[in-house]
Motif scaffolding. Structure first.
Motif, short mmCIF file in Angstrom:
data_model
loop_
_atom_site.label_atom_id
_atom_site.label_comp_id
_atom_site.label_asym_id
_atom_site.label_seq_id
_atom_site.Cartn_x
_atom_site.Cartn_y
_atom_site.Cartn_z
N GLN A 117 0.70 -1.26 0.06
CA GLN A 117 -0.04 0.04 0.08
C GLN A 117 1.04 1.32 -0.12
O GLN A 117 0.57 2.07 -0.81
N LEU A 127 2.75 1.63 -3.35
CA LEU A 127 1.97 2.26 -4.55
C LEU A 127 1.55 3.54 -4.39
O LEU A 127 1.46 4.34 -5.17
N ALA A 128 1.07 3.89 -2.98
CA ALA A 128 0.65 5.24 -2.78
C ALA A 128 2.05 6.39 -3.05
O ALA A 128 1.61 7.52 -3.51
N SER A 130 -14.70 1.67 2.01
CA SER A 130 -14.24 1.10 1.12
C SER A 130 -15.16 0.43 0.28
O SER A 130 -15.80 -0.48 0.83
N THR A 163 2.89 11.06 1.94
CA THR A 163 2.07 9.90 1.78
C THR A 163 2.86 8.77 2.78
O THR A 163 1.93 8.14 3.37
N VAL A 222 -7.07 0.52 -1.68
CA VAL A 222 -6.40 -0.64 -1.42
C VAL A 222 -5.95 -0.84 -0.13
O VAL A 222 -5.08 -0.55 0.30
N ILE A 258 2.20 6.85 -6.72
CA ILE A 258 1.23 7.67 -7.23
C ILE A 258 1.33 9.13 -6.91
O ILE A 258 1.26 10.04 -7.83
N ARG A 269 -5.56 -2.58 3.51
CA ARG A 269 -4.43 -3.69 4.18
C ARG A 269 -5.15 -4.94 4.56
O ARG A 269 -4.41 -5.45 5.50
N ILE A 277 -5.95 5.87 -1.22
CA ILE A 277 -5.34 4.43 -1.37
C ILE A 277 -5.82 3.68 0.03
O ILE A 277 -6.20 2.41 -0.04
N THR A 278 -6.24 4.38 1.19
CA THR A 278 -6.66 3.58 2.18
C THR A 278 -8.01 2.99 2.13
O THR A 278 -8.47 1.69 2.32
N VAL A 306 -3.75 11.34 -1.70
CA VAL A 306 -3.40 9.93 -2.01
C VAL A 306 -3.50 9.14 -1.05
O VAL A 306 -3.99 7.99 -1.34
#
Length: 378
Positions: free
Chosen positions: A46, A49-50, A248, A74, A179, A53, A181, A175-176, A171
């Motif tokens: 995570q 990726l974050a 999410s 981030t 995507v 981005i 955890r 992402i939280t 971001v």
């Protein structure tokens, strides 16, 4: 009554020696390290990726040559904290970005220099403490503000770094949600760790009562006292799982299951607190050379039900079985029936098991009044 000291502690007290850890206590545990890496992999993916981005937005979207703060905000907003609720991520991001913006404003007003460095650092730390109780967050926010003061001024002009920081915070929050955890899996793992301690503790209490074994009672009490951090960890991961599941779109369908596990935790926490009191009472009652098989059978019935309740986190079909096992114990919790003519100390132990069984029945999903009605009348 004072708790009986364990044989090991009595030996140390008699010798007057200082306790020092042996070489094995300081040794690096490869198995624990690998497990730590395994459980951290979702967070690692995570964060990577974050950060990628956030860098892309700053570098290719805004045209900033080195969007350092987009990446660092981030990373610091996500981090490896067990509490990964969107609200916490948002609070961290807002606090850090506010500190960056204030640093850039102060930089415009007072310029750069030794005393300006101290003013900006002071302001960043104060703002960080205002936004969060986490000391790690305050350090991260202060670090971001120092980037503003110490790095060369960017080509984009004032508040360029604030824009990068804002992008990084947004971001992190997105992402939280998109995507996550696997907070549900982490909560289940915490539940398994708790039951892995409860089951041997209850088994030790059964042996202590059945064989008048003081060492088993001491071991059970020590295990139960060590369960509070496990309960706290489980509470934190469940709270995160509920928050992330609400946000999410990929986890929303699991929200009823997670909310139900939060109810189990609430009553299991009460049950463990009661169980510590029961264990303490057993520890101060035994040691007189008398075996107590009737009390051992009651605790063994509770232990069997707790073991089945632990398995219900893998398959919910086990929950009614755990409830039936607890009801069978509850109907026997009358001192006059189980221990006719027993000493007061043993009668009190039977009565102390009643609130424990009520809490466990409520953990299986039974309302309080229904759980209480299952007890034998006294």
């Amino acid at each position: 009554m004072l708790r009986r000291a364990s044989p090991a502690s009595r030996a140390w007290a008699a010798s007057g020696a200082e306790v020092s850890p042996g070489p094995g206590l300081a040794a690096f545990d490869v198995r624990q390290a690998l497990e730590r890496v395994r459980t951290s992999l979702p967070a690692v993916v995570q964060i990577v990726l974050a950060a990628g981005i956030a860098y892309s937005i700053g570098r290719f979207g805004f045209g900033h040559a080195a969007p350092v703060l987009a990446v660092t905000v981030t990373i610091s907003s996500l981090g490896f904290a067990r509490d990964a609720r969107p609200r916490r991520v948002l609070e961290n991001a807002v606090g850090v970005v506010t500190g960056i913006a204030l640093s850039e404003l102060l930089l415009l007003v007072i310029g750069k220099g030794f005393w300006q460095f101290g003013v900006v650092l002071f302001a960043a730390l104060v703002i960080a403490r205002f936004f969060s109780a986490s000391s790690a967050f305050a350090v991260a926010a202060a670090t971001q503000s120092m980037f503003v003061m110490l790095l060369p001024d960017p080509a984009g002009g004032p508040f360029t770094r604030s824009l990068d920081g804002l992008a990084g915070g947004v971001v992190a929050l997105v992402i939280t949600a998109l995507v996550p955890r696997d907070p549900v899996g982490l909560a289940r793992a915490d539940a398994r760790r708790l039951f892995a301690e409860l089951e041997p503790a209850l088994a030790s209490l059964v042996l202590a009562l059945r064989h008048d074994d003081v060492r088993q009672a001491d071991a059970a009490l020590d295990r139960l006292r060590a369960t509070q951090p496990l309960l706290d960890d489980w509470a934190a991961t469940l709270e995160t799982a509920v928050s992330v599941s609400r946000l999410s779109p990929f986890l929303r369908r699991r929200l009823p299951v997670v909310a139900g596990e939060a109810v189990i935790l609430r009553y299991l926490d009460l049950a463990v607190r009661n169980l510590r009191v029961v264990a303490r009472r057993i520890d101060t009652t035994i040691g007189d050379g008398r075996r107590r098989p009737e009390l051992a059978d009651l605790v063994a019935g509770i232990a069997a039900a707790v073991e089945v309740l632990g398995r219900s986190f893998v398959s919910v079909e086990h929950r009614p079985t755990a409830q039936d096992a607890l009801v069978a114990v509850a109907r026997r919790l009358d001192p006059a029936v189980v221990l006719p003519g027993a000493p007061v100390s043993e009668t009190v132990l039977v009565l102390m098991l009643r609130p424990l069984v009520i809490d466990l029945l409520m953990a299986t999903g039974l309302p309080h009044d229904d759980a209480r009605s299952r007890l034998a009348p006294v």
